[in-house]
Design a protein around this motif. Structure first.
Motif, mmCIF file in Angstrom:
data_model
loop_
_atom_site.group_PDB
_atom_site.id
_atom_site.type_symbol
_atom_site.label_atom_id
_atom_site.label_comp_id
_atom_site.label_asym_id
_atom_site.label_seq_id
_atom_site.Cartn_x
_atom_site.Cartn_y
_atom_site.Cartn_z
ATOM 1 N N GLU A 62 41.824 0.590 3.110
ATOM 2 C CA GLU A 62 42.622 -0.481 3.718
ATOM 3 C C GLU A 62 43.091 -1.470 2.656
ATOM 4 O OE1 GLU A 62 39.925 -2.036 6.623
ATOM 5 O OE2 GLU A 62 40.486 -0.553 8.132
ATOM 6 N N LEU A 63 42.195 -1.846 1.761
ATOM 7 C CA LEU A 63 42.578 -2.777 0.692
ATOM 8 C C LEU A 63 43.726 -2.213 -0.142
ATOM 9 C CD1 LEU A 63 39.186 -4.181 -0.655
ATOM 10 C CD2 LEU A 63 40.974 -5.428 0.554
ATOM 11 N N VAL A 64 43.635 -0.928 -0.465
ATOM 12 C CA VAL A 64 44.714 -0.302 -1.230
ATOM 13 C C VAL A 64 46.016 -0.366 -0.431
ATOM 14 C CG1 VAL A 64 45.574 1.870 -2.179
ATOM 15 C CG2 VAL A 64 43.201 1.193 -2.572
ATOM 16 N N ALA A 65 45.943 -0.066 0.864
ATOM 17 C CA ALA A 65 47.153 -0.119 1.701
ATOM 18 C C ALA A 65 47.730 -1.524 1.719
ATOM 19 C CB ALA A 65 46.844 0.348 3.124
ATOM 20 N N TRP A 66 46.874 -2.526 1.836
ATOM 21 C CA TRP A 66 47.332 -3.918 1.906
ATOM 22 C C TRP A 66 47.984 -4.381 0.602
ATOM 23 C CZ3 TRP A 66 42.059 -6.069 3.994
ATOM 24 C CH2 TRP A 66 41.836 -5.562 5.271
ATOM 25 N N VAL A 67 47.580 -3.806 -0.519
ATOM 26 C CA VAL A 67 48.148 -4.182 -1.819
ATOM 27 C C VAL A 67 49.338 -3.285 -2.182
ATOM 28 C CG1 VAL A 67 47.684 -4.320 -4.292
ATOM 29 C CG2 VAL A 67 45.979 -5.156 -2.655
ATOM 30 N N ALA A 68 49.145 -1.979 -2.068
ATOM 31 C CA ALA A 68 50.166 -1.041 -2.547
ATOM 32 C C ALA A 68 51.419 -1.024 -1.670
ATOM 33 C CB ALA A 68 49.583 0.369 -2.635
ATOM 34 N N THR A 69 51.261 -1.188 -0.367
ATOM 35 C CA THR A 69 52.431 -1.096 0.515
ATOM 36 C C THR A 69 53.422 -2.231 0.275
ATOM 37 O OG1 THR A 69 51.125 0.115 2.132
ATOM 38 C CG2 THR A 69 53.185 -0.862 2.907
ATOM 39 N N PRO A 70 52.992 -3.487 0.272
ATOM 40 C CA PRO A 70 53.976 -4.528 -0.041
ATOM 41 C C PRO A 70 54.500 -4.416 -1.474
ATOM 42 C CG PRO A 70 51.796 -5.483 0.268
ATOM 43 C CD PRO A 70 51.706 -4.049 0.651
ATOM 44 N N TRP A 71 53.675 -3.942 -2.385
ATOM 45 C CA TRP A 71 54.100 -3.726 -3.762
ATOM 46 C C TRP A 71 55.246 -2.721 -3.799
ATOM 47 C CZ3 TRP A 71 49.898 -3.817 -8.005
ATOM 48 C CH2 TRP A 71 50.455 -3.682 -9.270
ATOM 49 N N ALA A 72 55.080 -1.609 -3.078
ATOM 50 C CA ALA A 72 56.123 -0.580 -3.046
ATOM 51 C C ALA A 72 57.382 -1.075 -2.338
ATOM 52 C CB ALA A 72 55.592 0.676 -2.353
ATOM 53 N N LEU A 73 57.214 -1.864 -1.294
ATOM 54 C CA LEU A 73 58.369 -2.330 -0.515
ATOM 55 C C LEU A 73 59.080 -3.532 -1.126
ATOM 56 C CD1 LEU A 73 56.922 -2.005 3.100
ATOM 57 C CD2 LEU A 73 58.676 -0.565 2.023
ATOM 58 N N SER A 74 58.384 -4.301 -1.940
ATOM 59 C CA SER A 74 58.960 -5.550 -2.467
ATOM 60 C C SER A 74 60.206 -5.317 -3.315
ATOM 61 C CB SER A 74 57.916 -6.335 -3.250
ATOM 62 O OG SER A 74 57.538 -5.620 -4.410
ATOM 63 N N ALA A 75 60.290 -4.166 -3.948
ATOM 64 C CA ALA A 75 61.473 -3.875 -4.756
ATOM 65 C C ALA A 75 62.718 -3.698 -3.883
ATOM 66 C CB ALA A 75 61.244 -2.609 -5.575
ATOM 67 N N HIS A 76 62.513 -3.344 -2.636
ATOM 68 C CA HIS A 76 63.629 -3.110 -1.722
ATOM 69 C C HIS A 76 63.898 -4.306 -0.810
ATOM 70 C CE1 HIS A 76 63.468 1.015 -3.049
ATOM 71 N NE2 HIS A 76 62.175 1.033 -2.770
ATOM 72 N N SER A 77 62.812 -4.928 -0.319
ATOM 73 C CA SER A 77 62.979 -6.017 0.639
ATOM 74 C C SER A 77 61.683 -6.814 0.760
ATOM 75 C CB SER A 77 63.367 -5.427 2.007
ATOM 76 O OG SER A 77 63.210 -6.366 3.020
ATOM 77 N N TRP A 78 61.750 -8.097 0.399
ATOM 78 C CA TRP A 78 60.570 -8.949 0.550
ATOM 79 C C TRP A 78 60.170 -9.107 2.009
ATOM 80 C CZ3 TRP A 78 56.858 -10.233 -2.567
ATOM 81 C CH2 TRP A 78 57.072 -10.148 -3.936
ATOM 82 N N PRO A 79 61.127 -9.266 2.934
ATOM 83 C CA PRO A 79 60.712 -9.370 4.340
ATOM 84 C C PRO A 79 59.966 -8.124 4.832
ATOM 85 C CG PRO A 79 62.945 -10.190 4.096
ATOM 86 C CD PRO A 79 62.564 -9.576 2.779
ATOM 87 N N SER A 80 60.394 -6.941 4.409
ATOM 88 C CA SER A 80 59.684 -5.731 4.838
ATOM 89 C C SER A 80 58.299 -5.657 4.204
ATOM 90 C CB SER A 80 60.495 -4.474 4.533
ATOM 91 O OG SER A 80 60.650 -4.300 3.153
ATOM 92 N N ALA A 81 58.155 -6.175 2.996
ATOM 93 C CA ALA A 81 56.839 -6.212 2.353
ATOM 94 C C ALA A 81 55.883 -7.119 3.132
ATOM 95 C CB ALA A 81 56.970 -6.687 0.910
#
Length: 122
Positions: free
Chosen positions: A21-40
């Motif tokens: 879960e911790l990895v998901a909480w960190v890696a998912t917004p990290w991966a999405l932030s390059a495309h869209s901060w709101p989606s992150a």
């Protein structure tokens, strides 16, 4: 159905599940932030909020909105998929490979709990 079945001891599984879960909480917004901060930001809200609000009675001490066991399993699978996919998208191979091992270990250690959760349909 399954009301008298005792919840299995899942202390080891909980460690792997929480680490995933911790990895998901960190890696998912990290991966999405390059495309869209709101989606992150939305991803963090979804990944943390859904399992906090929706849970199976007997699985957690405090249940806000009770759901059948299979829903809880789906929420865990969502976390695991998010951790795995996001790690491979956002991080170098030397970081994504251990995440893959962690997710695999989580799947193995969750089996007893998931069998119990499947019995918690109503």
């Amino acid at each position: 159905m399954g009301a008298n079945v005792e919840r299995p001891d899942d202390r080891i599984a909980s460690v792997f599940r929480f680490a995933s879960e911790l990895v998901a909480w960190v890696a998912t917004p990290w991966a999405l932030s390059a495309h869209s901060w709101p989606s992150a930001v939305l991803a963090v809200v979804v990944l943390i909020g859904l399992p906090t609000v929706f849970s199976t009675p007997g699985d957690k001490k405090q249940v806000i909105v009770p759901v059948p066991g299979p829903v809880t399993i789906l929420l865990v699978v969502l976390q695991l998929v998010a951790a795995l996919v996001s790690a491979w998208l956002a991080w170098p191979v030397y970081a994504a490979v251990p995440v893959s091992v962690l997710v695999a270990a989580t799947l193995v250690t969750e089996r007893r709990r998931w069998r119990w959760l499947v019995s918690r349909v109503a």
